[in-house]
Every structure is written in structure tokens, then in C-alpha cells.
Design a protein around this motif. Structure first.
Motif, PDB file in Angstrom:
ATOM      1  N   ILE A  65       1.018  -1.449  -0.094  1.00  0.00           N
ATOM      2  CA  ILE A  65      -0.191  -0.008   0.127  1.00  0.00           C
ATOM      3  C   ILE A  65       0.999   1.117   0.102  1.00  0.00           C
ATOM      4  N   GLN A  66       0.714   2.104  -0.986  1.00  0.00           N
ATOM      5  CA  GLN A  66       1.456   3.807  -0.496  1.00  0.00           C
ATOM      6  C   GLN A  66      -0.068   4.933  -0.879  1.00  0.00           C
ATOM      7  N   PHE A  67      -0.216   5.124   0.284  1.00  0.00           N
ATOM      8  CA  PHE A  67      -0.688   6.620   0.337  1.00  0.00           C
ATOM      9  C   PHE A  67      -0.592   7.411  -0.531  1.00  0.00           C
ATOM     10  N   THR A  68       0.559   8.080  -0.648  1.00  0.00           N
ATOM     11  CA  THR A  68       1.054   9.309  -1.967  1.00  0.00           C
ATOM     12  C   THR A  68       1.821   9.216  -2.387  1.00  0.00           C
ATOM     13  N   GLU A  69       1.764   9.435  -4.189  1.00  0.00           N
ATOM     14  CA  GLU A  69       1.988   9.555  -5.301  1.00  0.00           C
ATOM     15  C   GLU A  69       3.071  10.421  -5.002  1.00  0.00           C
ATOM     16  N   GLN A  70       4.925   9.595  -5.447  1.00  0.00           N
ATOM     17  CA  GLN A  70       5.687   9.319  -5.106  1.00  0.00           C
ATOM     18  C   GLN A  70       6.809   9.575  -6.380  1.00  0.00           C
ATOM     19  N   ASP A  71       6.098   8.760  -7.058  1.00  0.00           N
ATOM     20  CA  ASP A  71       7.265   9.296  -8.767  1.00  0.00           C
ATOM     21  C   ASP A  71       7.754  10.524  -9.309  1.00  0.00           C
ATOM     22  N   GLU A  72       8.760  10.887  -9.841  1.00  0.00           N
ATOM     23  CA  GLU A  72       9.447  12.416  -9.844  1.00  0.00           C
ATOM     24  C   GLU A  72       8.259  12.787 -10.949  1.00  0.00           C
ATOM     25  N   GLN A  73       8.714  12.058 -11.722  1.00  0.00           N
ATOM     26  CA  GLN A  73       8.175  12.632 -13.326  1.00  0.00           C
ATOM     27  C   GLN A  73       6.448  12.534 -12.803  1.00  0.00           C
ATOM     28  N   THR A  74       5.902  11.843 -12.652  1.00  0.00           N
ATOM     29  CA  THR A  74       4.464  12.390 -12.641  1.00  0.00           C
ATOM     30  C   THR A  74       3.907  13.842 -11.959  1.00  0.00           C
ATOM     31  N   VAL A 108       7.016  11.681   1.148  1.00  0.00           N
ATOM     32  CA  VAL A 108       7.315   9.891   1.175  1.00  0.00           C
ATOM     33  C   VAL A 108       6.769  10.631   3.178  1.00  0.00           C
ATOM     34  N   LEU A 109       6.936  11.284   3.684  1.00  0.00           N
ATOM     35  CA  LEU A 109       7.073  11.175   5.151  1.00  0.00           C
ATOM     36  C   LEU A 109       5.636  11.241   4.601  1.00  0.00           C
ATOM     37  N   ILE A 110       4.611  12.058   4.564  1.00  0.00           N
ATOM     38  CA  ILE A 110       3.335  11.519   5.006  1.00  0.00           C
ATOM     39  C   ILE A 110       2.305  10.220   4.745  1.00  0.00           C
ATOM     40  N   ASP A 111       3.169   9.458   3.581  1.00  0.00           N
ATOM     41  CA  ASP A 111       2.826   8.367   3.518  1.00  0.00           C
ATOM     42  C   ASP A 111       3.170   7.090   4.074  1.00  0.00           C
ATOM     43  N   ARG A 112       4.853   7.120   5.282  1.00  0.00           N
ATOM     44  CA  ARG A 112       4.799   6.994   5.963  1.00  0.00           C
ATOM     45  C   ARG A 112       4.427   6.612   7.699  1.00  0.00           C
ATOM     46  N   VAL A 113       3.794   8.063   7.753  1.00  0.00           N
ATOM     47  CA  VAL A 113       3.040   8.837   9.171  1.00  0.00           C
ATOM     48  C   VAL A 113       1.442   7.706   8.867  1.00  0.00           C
ATOM     49  N   ALA A 114       1.184   8.042   7.238  1.00  0.00           N
ATOM     50  CA  ALA A 114       0.164   7.041   7.376  1.00  0.00           C
ATOM     51  C   ALA A 114      -0.155   5.467   7.796  1.00  0.00           C
ATOM     52  N   LYS A 115       1.210   4.854   7.143  1.00  0.00           N
ATOM     53  CA  LYS A 115       1.366   3.438   7.425  1.00  0.00           C
ATOM     54  C   LYS A 115       1.513   3.385   8.507  1.00  0.00           C
ATOM     55  N   ALA A 116       2.220   4.240   9.368  1.00  0.00           N
ATOM     56  CA  ALA A 116       2.662   3.703  11.004  1.00  0.00           C
ATOM     57  C   ALA A 116       1.766   3.282  11.759  1.00  0.00           C
ATOM     58  N   LEU A 130      -0.464   1.501  10.804  1.00  0.00           N
ATOM     59  CA  LEU A 130      -1.246   0.442  10.411  1.00  0.00           C
ATOM     60  C   LEU A 130      -0.744  -0.829  11.296  1.00  0.00           C
ATOM     61  N   LEU A 131      -0.778  -1.834  11.852  1.00  0.00           N
ATOM     62  CA  LEU A 131       0.052  -2.972  12.188  1.00  0.00           C
ATOM     63  C   LEU A 131       1.216  -3.511  11.705  1.00  0.00           C
ATOM     64  N   PRO A 132       0.601  -3.771   9.951  1.00  0.00           N
ATOM     65  CA  PRO A 132       2.420  -4.665  10.181  1.00  0.00           C
ATOM     66  C   PRO A 132       2.690  -3.592   9.679  1.00  0.00           C
ATOM     67  N   PHE A 133       2.915  -1.896   9.566  1.00  0.00           N
ATOM     68  CA  PHE A 133       4.264  -1.210   9.005  1.00  0.00           C
ATOM     69  C   PHE A 133       3.975   0.274  10.875  1.00  0.00           C
ATOM     70  N   ALA A 134       3.963  -0.546  11.678  1.00  0.00           N
ATOM     71  CA  ALA A 134       3.849   0.573  13.050  1.00  0.00           C
ATOM     72  C   ALA A 134       5.088  -0.128  13.456  1.00  0.00           C
ATOM     73  N   ASN A 135       6.018   1.080  14.436  1.00  0.00           N
ATOM     74  CA  ASN A 135       7.558   0.486  14.971  1.00  0.00           C
ATOM     75  C   ASN A 135       7.097   0.963  16.846  1.00  0.00           C
ATOM     76  N   GLY A 136       8.217   1.029  17.378  1.00  0.00           N
ATOM     77  CA  GLY A 136       7.797   1.980  18.828  1.00  0.00           C
ATOM     78  C   GLY A 136       6.840   2.348  19.490  1.00  0.00           C
ATOM     79  N   PRO A 137       6.777   3.619  19.612  1.00  0.00           N
ATOM     80  CA  PRO A 137       5.609   3.511  20.326  1.00  0.00           C
ATOM     81  C   PRO A 137       4.680   4.155  19.601  1.00  0.00           C
ATOM     82  N   ILE A 138       4.566   4.128  18.064  1.00  0.00           N
ATOM     83  CA  ILE A 138       2.915   4.170  17.260  1.00  0.00           C
ATOM     84  C   ILE A 138       2.828   2.940  17.685  1.00  0.00           C
ATOM     85  N   LEU A 139       2.861   1.345  17.658  1.00  0.00           N
ATOM     86  CA  LEU A 139       2.839  -0.124  17.765  1.00  0.00           C
ATOM     87  C   LEU A 139       1.870  -0.117  19.655  1.00  0.00           C
TER      88      LEU A 139
END
Length: 376
Positions: free
Chosen positions: A9-18, A57-65, A67-76
């Protein structure tokens, strides 16, 4: 390993050309100016595009965090809070100490809770303390009592029988003290992977109908040292909970007692279930391997030998670190070949493939690693 088979899953567009195409079209739509590749305004838009990529990229990481499969540390920890599943703290190693008197007494002798005993050669940096008062009756020469390491974590594990023998707090007439069981059960704070798996299992903890995953979930809450759990039913209305500790170690009596206590709470155990906790049965194997290194790798011979030695050690830990994991020589071969071996002597290779039942664990007996020399 993923908790379930879900697509990426990817929440945001990260392709530079697009992103650059979108910015250019947006700019041209507002200004009515068609931009060429060398237009000065493109420098500004390119800079803006790179910043937007970083933000995405930052927004995508925060959104994934979240979700249980991606969460780590305090978010978990926050996700665990929603299911009332707290991260397990570090666990203290335990053992059994035997105190022996120098002579039989005509009166009772108390050994108070908190009496400290230190392992041999620890230089006073590590202590085990008795967990309760015990009393030797008149004429009684020795008594056993449970003791716990005063420092949490794995540091208290692995002291074999007789290692813990230095009495720190003197007790009248006590001549010797020693541990009668290998110390174990100590563990560091629960890591993210184990905690994530318990959060996933927590939904099954809300029922007392006796589902398999509920027994596994509650058993794991007894100690952060517990690596794997199997729940089976050997007979009607009977439940056997098999426990394996971190590093493939067998559970200590104290860990088994802790799991039994947790599982027999009335809010957890179905009224009709007889629940028993125990360590696994052992399926023993011998490891024998002769390997060769290619002659072209002679300059790296010693480093490859060290890598192969480490690969064998890692295999042994892997093999003993899960209940019901079949003894698999193919995994050994894979690891050794990756480490740099050119070939193995198949005629003498051990172990042989052996199925391991779900309530058992593979355990090495002898390890023989032979270097056959350089091979063409």
C-alpha cells in the motif's frame, strides 16, 4: 513476516516524473503560459517538486505507521492501547536455590525473603534474591526456595547448576548455597515483532469460548521471554499449552507456573477446560558436515571458514526457535552455501529430514563441522 497476506500500500504519489508533470500542467493552467524545458520558471518548479516528493514520502510513512503491519516503537504502543494490549516489560531470570546448614538445629531457622546470592566470578555485579521467607524445621539440614535475578533481561539466564553459590547476605548457620536449576526466563523489553503479533491475536482474547489463538495470546502475556506457544487438545475438555522461550530455550518451572496462573483465571479459562502448561518434547538430532572451499577463493579461506561456522550456529538457533519446525537439512545447506562453501560431502551429511510435531522442538545433540580443504 507479514501478519496477513495483504497487498502493498502507498498513500501518496512518489514518482518524480508524475509529480513534475502535474506541477507543470497546474502552473500552465493558472498562468496560461506554456513552459519549455529550459524556461527559468522550471528551476523553481523543479525545486518545488522535490520538496513535494519529500513531503509525500513523510506523509506515506506517517499513514503507514498507523497500520499494524508497519507500526513500530511508540506508535505500536498506541495501537496496543486501543486493544488493552500493553507491551511486556523486561522479565527477570529465575532459578531455585538450595540452602544447606552446617549443623542440625534444635530451633527453627528462617531464611528471609530478599536474601541475596551471587553467581561465581560475577564480582558482585549480579545478584539473585529469594522471593519469599522459608523456614527450616528443627533437625532439617537443607531447604529449596525460588529466587529471582535483581537485574531484568537476559543477563541472568544460563547459569548452570552450581554457578550461583556466593552468599551475600549472611544467614546464621548457613554453610553453603547453590542453584539446583539452570537460571532462565529473563528477557529484554518485548520487541516490536512479538508485540505486533500479540496485538493481532488480541481480538481472540475477548472470548472465553476457548479458541486456540486466545490461549496463545494469554500465554504470551505471562513473560516477554516466551517466543512461541502452541495450544492443542489431547482429549475432550483438555487443553495443553506448550511453551518455548527466546533462543529456543526450554521454559523454567517458574515460567510454566506463571503461564498456568494466567490461563486459569476465571475470566480467561472456559469453566469446562482443564488447562495444562508445559515445555515441548525434544526431537534430537546430530549435525555432521564436511565442506569444501573453491581453490579460487584461497585468499579468503579463513574468512569463509568463519562465515560458515557462523552460518551453522545460526542454523542451530533457527532450528530450535519454533515449535513444530521440521529438521530441515536443506536450510543448513542453503546457509552454508551462501556463506561461501563450494560443495558439501553429501554421503556423510547430517541431519536427515525429520518431521517435528507441533508440541515438540528440534534440539541439537552433537555438532561436527569438518573442513575438507580446497576444491577445484
Amino acid at each position: 513476516m507479514a501478519l496477513v497476506d495483504l497487498p502493498d500500500i502507498q498513500f501518496t504519489e512518489q514518482d518524480e516524473q508524475t509529480i513534475m508533470n502535474d506541477i507543470k500542467l497546474f502552473y500552465e493552467g493558472i498562468t496560461g503560459i506554456s513552459l519549455g524545458r529550459a524556461d527559468p520558471a522550471m528551476t523553481v518548479l523543479n525545486t518545488l517538486g522535490k520538496y513535494i516528493i519529500l513531503q509525500n514520502v513523510l506523509i506515506d510513512r506517517v499513514a503507514k505507521a498507523e497500520l499494524l503491519p508497519f507500526a513500530n516503537g511508540p506508535i505500536l504502543d498506541y495501537l496496543g492501547y486501543f486493544t488493552k494490549t500493553e507491551r511486556l516489560p523486561a522479565a527477570y531470570a529465575t532459578t531455585t536455590l538450595r540452602f544447606s546448614l552446617s549443623t542440625a538445629l534444635v530451633t527453627s531457622q528462617i531464611i528471609p525473603a530478599g536474601t541475596r546470592v551471587s553467581p561465581d566470578n560475577s564480582e558482585g555485579e549480579l545478584y539473585f534474591a529469594t522471593v519469599r521467607d522459608v523456614t527450616l524445621s528443627p533437625g532439617q539440614l537443607q531447604i529449596d526456595v525460588a529466587a529471582r535475578c535483581l537485574e531484568a533481561g537476559e543477563v541472568g539466564n544460563g547459569f548452570v547448576v552450581g554457578d550461583i553459590n556466593t552468599l551475600i547476605d549472611p544467614v546464621p548457620y548457613v554453610q553453603t548455597v547453590t542453584n539446583t536449576s539452570v537460571s532462565g526466563g529473563g528477557a529484554d523489553v518485548e520487541d516490536d515483532d512479538s508485540y505486533r503479533e500479540r496485538i493481532r491475536l488480541s481480538n481472540d482474547s475477548f472470548t472465553t469460548a476457548g479458541p486456540r489463538d486466545a490461549y496463545i495470546y494469554w500465554a504470551k502475556t505471562a513473560s516477554s521471554a516466551i517466543l512461541d506457544v502452541q495450544a492443542t487438545s489431547p482429549a475432550d475438555m483438555e487443553v495443553l499449552v506448550t511453551i518455548l522461550l527466546d533462543g529456543g530455550e526450554l521454559p523454567t518451572p517458574e515460567i510454566i507456573e506463571a503461564v498456568t496462573s494466567v490461563l486459569n483465571v476465571r475470566k480467561i479459562r472456559p469453566l469446562t477446560d482443564k488447562v495444562t502448561a508445559s515445555g515441548p518434547d525434544l526431537v534430537e538430532y546430530d549435525l555432521n558436515m564436511t565442506y569444501y572451499i573453491h581453490e579460487d577463493d584461497v585468499a579468503m579461506e579463513e574468512s569463509i571458514k568463519a562465515e560458515i561456522q557462523q552460518a551453522v550456529s545460526d542454523y542451530v538457533i533457527w532450528q530450535r526457535s519454533k515449535l513444530g519446525r521440521d529438521i530441515n537439512p536443506s536450510e543448513l545447506i542453503r546457509r552454508v552455501m551462501i556463506a561461501g562453501a563450494h560443495r558439501l560431502d553429501q554421503s556423510s551429511l547430517l541431519p536427515l529430514y525429520t518431521p517435528v510435531p507441533g508440541t515438540s522442538v528440534a534440539r541439537e545433540v552433537t555438532i561436527t563441522l569438518n573442513y575438507g580443504g580446497l576444491s577445484e
